[in-house]
Design a protein around this motif. Structure first.
Motif, PDB file in Angstrom:
ATOM      1  N   VAL A 131       9.211  54.227  43.431  1.00  0.00           N
ATOM      2  CA  VAL A 131       8.001  54.319  44.253  1.00  0.00           C
ATOM      3  C   VAL A 131       7.711  53.005  44.964  1.00  0.00           C
ATOM      4  N   ARG A 144      11.844  59.676  48.606  1.00  0.00           N
ATOM      5  CA  ARG A 144      10.889  59.200  47.606  1.00  0.00           C
ATOM      6  C   ARG A 144       9.929  60.288  47.121  1.00  0.00           C
ATOM      7  N   ASP A 145       9.823  61.371  47.824  1.00  0.00           N
ATOM      8  CA  ASP A 145       8.843  62.409  47.469  1.00  0.00           C
ATOM      9  C   ASP A 145       8.986  62.912  46.032  1.00  0.00           C
ATOM     10  N   PHE A 180       7.456  60.318  43.747  1.00  0.00           N
ATOM     11  CA  PHE A 180       5.992  60.319  43.801  1.00  0.00           C
ATOM     12  C   PHE A 180       5.434  61.448  42.933  1.00  0.00           C
ATOM     13  N   GLU A 189       0.458  58.732  48.809  1.00  0.00           N
ATOM     14  CA  GLU A 189       1.549  57.791  48.572  1.00  0.00           C
ATOM     15  C   GLU A 189       1.033  56.366  48.422  1.00  0.00           C
ATOM     16  N   ARG A 243       1.324  53.924  45.189  1.00  0.00           N
ATOM     17  CA  ARG A 243       1.928  52.589  45.307  1.00  0.00           C
ATOM     18  C   ARG A 243       0.981  51.514  44.782  1.00  0.00           C
TER      19      ARG A 243
END
Length: 228
Positions: A35, A54-55, A58, A162, A166
């Motif tokens: 992430v 990256r989904d 996440f 997102e 992060r």
């Protein structure tokens, strides 16, 4: 031999909780790694085509955080007891402190309180946001910035899913660095006190040898006079 002005039990009360929290953060690192630190080059086999690499990560992080926040109240109570144990250790070491205590333990306490602040302000708030799914993500009006919204206290309406995840991952990293700083300061204090104790012991030994040699010289002088 333990150095003077040291409190091994109080040090244990500080180092133990600090290592405990670092262990928790280490367990969270696999979820934060993709992430925050790197972008996967390929999609996992079960990922939906056309999505960002990256989904899926996440989603993994989000599900894990929801599971953590939904843990029984006993878990959070134990966590808060461990936090209080660390504060108790600092109170014991800073009671009638020496110069070394003020320097090392004072700085350690500042870092420890910074860690508590990050936990309350970022991590707890982030867990509640993730559980509720209360992400923002609205576009900023023309001429306005996210910094201005943060100052107004309305940043939650504009930080999306997102970015929120992060921020949580970055908070874990900051907290880990702060806790490592506490361990470094405690190790530095132990080393400084040990070197001080060794120097004092060497000075005492040299003084005793000097006194002993002086007494032997006086004794030899008296024996020489008697022979004359």
């Amino acid at each position: 031999m333990a150095p003077k002005n040291s409190s091994p039990f109080a040090t244990f009360l500080i180092v133990g909780p600090t290592c405990f929290f670092l262990g928790i953060l280490f367990a969270l690192f696999p979820y934060d790694y993709h992430v925050l630190w790197t972008t996967p080059t390929t999609l996992p086999s079960d990922a939906i085509p056309g999505t960002s690499p990256r989904d899926p990560y996440f989603t993994l992080q989000e599900n894990h955080l929801k599971f953590l926040h939904a843990s029984p109240p006993l878990i959070s109570r134990m966590l808060h007891i461990v936090i209080g144990t660390g504060l108790l250790g600092f109170m014991m070491k800073l009671y009638k402190p020496s110069e070394a205590n003020m320097l090392f333990d004072g700085a350690s306490l500042v870092l420890y309180m910074c860690g508590i602040t990050v936990y309350i302000a970022n991590i707890v708030k982030g867990l509640r946001t993730v559980t509720a799914g209360a992400y923002g993500g609205q576009p900023l009006p023309e001429g306005e910035s996210l910094v201005g919204k943060i100052q107004e206290g309305n940043e939650g309406d504009y930080i999306g899913r997102e970015d929120s995840l992060r921020v949580l991952a970055a908070s874990n990293t900051i907290l880990a660095l702060v806790l490592v700083g506490v361990l470094v300061l405690q190790a530095g204090q132990w080393y400084a006190q040990r070197k001080e104790a060794e120097e004092i012991e060497a000075m005492d030994k040299a003084r005793d040898e000097k006194k002993r040699s002086g007494k032997e010289g006086v004794k030899e002088g008296k024996e020489g006079k008697k022979k004359q």
